[in-house]
Design a protein around this motif. Structure first.
Motif, PDB file in Angstrom:
ATOM      1  N   GLN A 248      -4.866 -23.782  16.146  1.00 54.86           N
ATOM      2  CA  GLN A 248      -5.571 -24.609  17.190  1.00 54.86           C
ATOM      3  C   GLN A 248      -5.965 -23.655  18.352  1.00 54.86           C
ATOM      4  OE1 GLN A 248      -2.868 -27.864  18.328  1.00 54.86           O
ATOM      5  NE2 GLN A 248      -1.412 -26.326  18.920  1.00 54.86           N
ATOM      6  N   PHE A 249      -6.977 -24.094  19.124  1.00 53.87           N
ATOM      7  CA  PHE A 249      -7.334 -23.483  20.227  1.00 53.87           C
ATOM      8  C   PHE A 249      -6.645 -23.744  21.296  1.00 53.87           C
ATOM      9  CE2 PHE A 249     -11.248 -21.094  19.111  1.00 53.87           C
ATOM     10  CZ  PHE A 249     -11.706 -21.507  17.936  1.00 53.87           C
ATOM     11  N   THR A 255       0.632 -25.840  22.132  1.00 56.99           N
ATOM     12  CA  THR A 255       1.299 -24.808  22.202  1.00 56.99           C
ATOM     13  C   THR A 255       1.735 -23.870  20.838  1.00 56.99           C
ATOM     14  OG1 THR A 255       3.625 -25.873  21.572  1.00 56.99           O
ATOM     15  CG2 THR A 255       2.921 -26.267  23.825  1.00 56.99           C
ATOM     16  N   GLU A 256       2.228 -22.866  20.768  1.00 52.58           N
ATOM     17  CA  GLU A 256       2.715 -22.222  19.448  1.00 52.58           C
ATOM     18  C   GLU A 256       3.459 -23.103  18.712  1.00 52.58           C
ATOM     19  OE1 GLU A 256       0.577 -18.390  19.819  1.00 52.58           O
ATOM     20  OE2 GLU A 256       1.475 -19.712  18.210  1.00 52.58           O
ATOM     21  N   PRO A 505       4.623 -41.855  13.388  1.00 52.93           N
ATOM     22  CA  PRO A 505       4.124 -42.254  14.482  1.00 52.93           C
ATOM     23  C   PRO A 505       2.979 -43.345  14.622  1.00 52.93           C
ATOM     24  CG  PRO A 505       3.310 -40.314  13.759  1.00 52.93           C
ATOM     25  CD  PRO A 505       4.386 -40.697  12.451  1.00 52.93           C
ATOM     26  N   SER A 506       3.218 -44.185  15.233  1.00 56.27           N
ATOM     27  CA  SER A 506       1.919 -45.497  15.463  1.00 56.27           C
ATOM     28  C   SER A 506       0.773 -44.745  16.062  1.00 56.27           C
ATOM     29  CB  SER A 506       2.476 -46.741  16.080  1.00 56.27           C
ATOM     30  OG  SER A 506       2.508 -46.316  17.438  1.00 56.27           O
ATOM     31  N   ARG A 507      -0.299 -45.133  15.650  1.00 55.29           N
ATOM     32  CA  ARG A 507      -1.476 -44.515  16.278  1.00 55.29           C
ATOM     33  C   ARG A 507      -1.491 -44.132  17.594  1.00 55.29           C
ATOM     34  NH1 ARG A 507      -1.247 -43.190  12.459  1.00 55.29           N
ATOM     35  NH2 ARG A 507      -1.795 -43.471  10.399  1.00 55.29           N
ATOM     36  N   GLY A 508      -0.771 -44.733  18.599  1.00 50.20           N
ATOM     37  CA  GLY A 508      -1.020 -44.734  20.067  1.00 50.20           C
ATOM     38  C   GLY A 508       0.242 -43.397  20.550  1.00 50.20           C
ATOM     39  N   THR A 509       1.264 -43.103  19.623  1.00 49.78           N
ATOM     40  CA  THR A 509       2.328 -42.242  20.365  1.00 49.78           C
ATOM     41  C   THR A 509       2.138 -40.793  19.909  1.00 49.78           C
ATOM     42  OG1 THR A 509       3.577 -42.324  18.316  1.00 49.78           O
ATOM     43  CG2 THR A 509       3.936 -44.374  20.236  1.00 49.78           C
ATOM     44  N   ARG A 510       2.974 -40.006  20.544  1.00 49.23           N
ATOM     45  CA  ARG A 510       2.902 -38.361  20.149  1.00 49.23           C
ATOM     46  C   ARG A 510       4.213 -38.165  19.566  1.00 49.23           C
ATOM     47  NH1 ARG A 510      -0.322 -35.248  24.089  1.00 49.23           N
ATOM     48  NH2 ARG A 510      -1.939 -36.412  24.588  1.00 49.23           N
ATOM     49  N   ALA A 511       4.093 -37.249  18.638  1.00 42.83           N
ATOM     50  CA  ALA A 511       5.352 -36.433  18.051  1.00 42.83           C
ATOM     51  C   ALA A 511       4.869 -34.996  17.939  1.00 42.83           C
ATOM     52  CB  ALA A 511       5.346 -37.306  16.492  1.00 42.83           C
ATOM     53  N   VAL A 512       5.844 -34.116  18.232  1.00 46.82           N
ATOM     54  CA  VAL A 512       5.830 -32.677  18.539  1.00 46.82           C
ATOM     55  C   VAL A 512       6.233 -31.914  16.914  1.00 46.82           C
ATOM     56  CG1 VAL A 512       6.165 -30.607  19.628  1.00 46.82           C
ATOM     57  CG2 VAL A 512       5.878 -32.860  20.752  1.00 46.82           C
ATOM     58  N   ASP A 513       5.547 -31.025  16.569  1.00 50.03           N
ATOM     59  CA  ASP A 513       6.154 -30.440  15.513  1.00 50.03           C
ATOM     60  C   ASP A 513       5.868 -28.839  15.270  1.00 50.03           C
ATOM     61  OD1 ASP A 513       4.794 -28.932  13.227  1.00 50.03           O
ATOM     62  OD2 ASP A 513       3.541 -30.395  13.167  1.00 50.03           O
ATOM     63  N   ARG A 514       6.226 -28.030  14.159  1.00 46.50           N
ATOM     64  CA  ARG A 514       6.115 -26.680  13.680  1.00 46.50           C
ATOM     65  C   ARG A 514       7.634 -25.922  14.370  1.00 46.50           C
ATOM     66  NH1 ARG A 514       0.762 -24.227  12.967  1.00 46.50           N
ATOM     67  NH2 ARG A 514      -0.480 -25.130  14.394  1.00 46.50           N
TER      68      ARG A 514
END
Ligand code: HEM
Length: 514
Positions: A248-249, A255-256, A505-514
């Motif tokens: 991603q840009f 983030t990385e 995750p419901s459409r409105g929330t955030r989850a973080v990965d990698r």
């Protein structure tokens, strides 16, 4: 799984909220345990950027290629046996020609939708390779080939090579005067390979040119061998993409360690399906309205005949251009002749170009000592040397492309062919050395502007009544820049590393990965 519908009515056994669909999935999951994998896949997050759609243009034009190709192969006759034509295209009536050429003329004029399919197939091939080159340029100029994606880059370069070769093979199948000339050149290129050339040419053509088996062999390679290898490579390419996730840009919240974007289902799937239809629609429009490769105008191939203005398809033009402008040098030694005028432009040059492409990730890592994992992309301006090197290679290829029309240029501008040849030799040689510093300077300037976080605000100079001058920042510009630099507020989901079946995750929330 609740068996009661929202209306409270009992559902038939095993029928979930989506009725037959979820019943089928449940049955499948009970037997194959697919739910976990499917959920992970459907929850994949795809970053949003127009340049990430380029790979899909490649993919979907490939789909159109395969579909129209199957249609054509049902009517095309891969044979160089000579027949007398008595088909529906009267201007060629009574002419001796190969069965391959005759069947292609019949495909164009006697088979329902035959011409549309032929044209869609040809346009799809041009768009397939064109979008692949742009996709590759996107990957190159943003550094998406760096660790951990070197393997996907290598698969990509192989796909590009195979696509160009298969384009040539397909282009040769109608056996018309233009494509026959192309096969003749290919025979000479094989012959020019030092030491093994003669064996190679005889092996491929089954004897001296033109031989009687090359069309049958090209046909099997074109419709079976190469597409199968490419399908396998595309599968590996996409599997790696899913495994490594998309780059991603840089921007807000990116983030990385994460991916910011939209989920595979339903957003990405809806978009990409729409894109498949758009790509197919555009190719169908071109196939219906833009004539391409009218072989009935070129006539059947005869080894003794050649025409003016014979140019190959655009993706082979760099090779044709290099062959046209290279001086007629040859090397004789130990009873062997190496025709340098063919070997260097048509064997050594493509070898160097594709070799450089394969080696680039390792070369750049060696020069920059950058062994880190990269999921955030570079702006081309932030890597002026890489950008300049890429532009230099593109400038060279563009000049070689122009050089493949030396006879047309000479004729159009009423110049001697020799003058055009020498002009093209000079232009081709200097083009990378001119393009590199220009691209380097522009990239550095853009990075300085961007690196400063804000472009220098242009001033408006006003003259007061007393005759003094005053510089003030242009009001409109400031607003634009601020808006442009701020990442667009997109509905985003950020994937989070966690147990494989983390709560969706419901459409409105955030989850973080990698
Ligand atoms: C049949 C040919 C090809 C197909 C169908 C294809 C398809 C795709 C698709 C759909 C993507 C994800 C979307 C995107 O970033 O555009 C992608 C990513 C990628 N492709 Fe290709 N591609 C092909 C050829 C190539 C070539 C020629 C190269 C480079 C030499 C390449 C290198 C990559 C890389 C490194 C990625 C990961 C990009 C990232 O995560 O930013 N691909 N490809």
């Amino acid at each position: 799984m609740s068996d009661v519908s929202p209306s409270g009515a009992a559902r038939p056994h095993g029928r979930g909220r989506y009725g037959r669909v979820s019943q089928a999935v449940t049955e499948l999951d009970e037997r194959l345990g697919v739910a976990r994998g499917a959920r992970t896949f459907l929850d994949k997050i795809f970053p949003d950027h127009w340049s990430f759609m380029l790979g899909e243009i490649v993919l979907y034009s490939f789909v159109v290629l395969l579909a129209t190709g199957v249609f054509l192969s049902l009517y095309y006759v891969p044979s160089s046996t000579v027949v007398t034509y008595h088909g529906s295209y009267l201007p060629l009536d009574g002419m001796p020609m190969s069965q391959a050429y005759a069947s292609t003329v019949d495909l164009s004029f006697a088979v329902r939708a035959g011409l549309l399919m032929r044209q869609m197939h040809h346009w799809a091939a041009d768009i397939f390779i064109g979008s692949m080159v742009v996709h590759m340029a996107r990957v190159f100029f943003t550094g998406a080939f760096r660790k951990p994606r070197e393997l996907n880059w290598t698969i990509g370069v192989t796909l590009l090579t195979l696509a160009i070769v298969n384009g040539f093979l397909g282009y040769s199948l109608p056996d018309d005067l233009v494509s026959g000339t192309g096969i003749r050149i290919a025979y000479s290129i094989l012959l020019s390979v030092p030491l093994v050339g003669t064996y190679l040419a005889f092996w491929v053509f089954g004897g001296n040119f033109p031989g009687t088996v090359v069309l049958e062999r090209f046909f099997i390679l074109h419709v079976l061998v190469v597409p199968l290898v490419m399908l396998g490579l595309v599968g590996a390419h996409l599997a790696l993409l899913v495994r490594q996730k998309h780059t991603q840009f840089p921007g807000e919240g990116r983030t990385e360690e994460n991916v910011v974007g939209t989920p595979m289902f339903p957003v990405f799937m809806a978009k990409t399906t729409g894109f498949l239809l758009v790509v197919t629609g555009v190719i169908a429009l071109l196939g219906g309205f833009a004539q391409i490769n009218p072989i009935w105008q070129f006539g059947p191939y005869e080894a003794s005949r050649i025409s003016y203005a014979v140019q190959p398809d655009w993706y082979m033009a760099f090779l044709d251009g290099a062959l046209r402008i290279f001086p007629s040098w040859s090397f004789h030694s130990f009873g062997h002749t190496i025709p340098l005028e063919v070997t260097i432009p048509a064997v050594v040059l493509p070898g160097l170009l594709f070799g450089l492409a394969y080696a680039w990730p390792a070369l750049e890592r060696r020069v920059t000592h950058d062994d880190a994992i990269h999921h955030l992309l570079d702006r081309p301006s932030a890597r002026p040397r890489r950008t300049a090197a890429g532009v230099a290679v593109l400038a060279l290829l563009a000049m070689l492309f122009v050089a493949s029309s030396t006879d047309v240029i000479a004729n159009f501008f009423h110049l001697s062919l020799n003058t055009v040849l020498w002009a093209m030799r000079v232009l081709v040689l200097i083009s990378p050395f001119v393009a590199y510093p220009i691209a380097y300077a522009i990239a550095r300037e853009m990075h300085a502007l961007h690196g400063a976080g804000k472009r220098k605000t242009p001033n408006v100079v006003t003259r007061s009544a007393e005759g003094t001058y005053e510089a003030t920042p242009a009001p409109a510009f400031v607003d634009d820049v601020a808006e442009e630099l701020a990442p667009a507020p997109v509905p985003t989901f950020i994937e989070e590393e966690g147990p494989a079946v983390a709560p969706r995750p419901s459409r409105g929330t955030r989850a973080v990965d990698r």
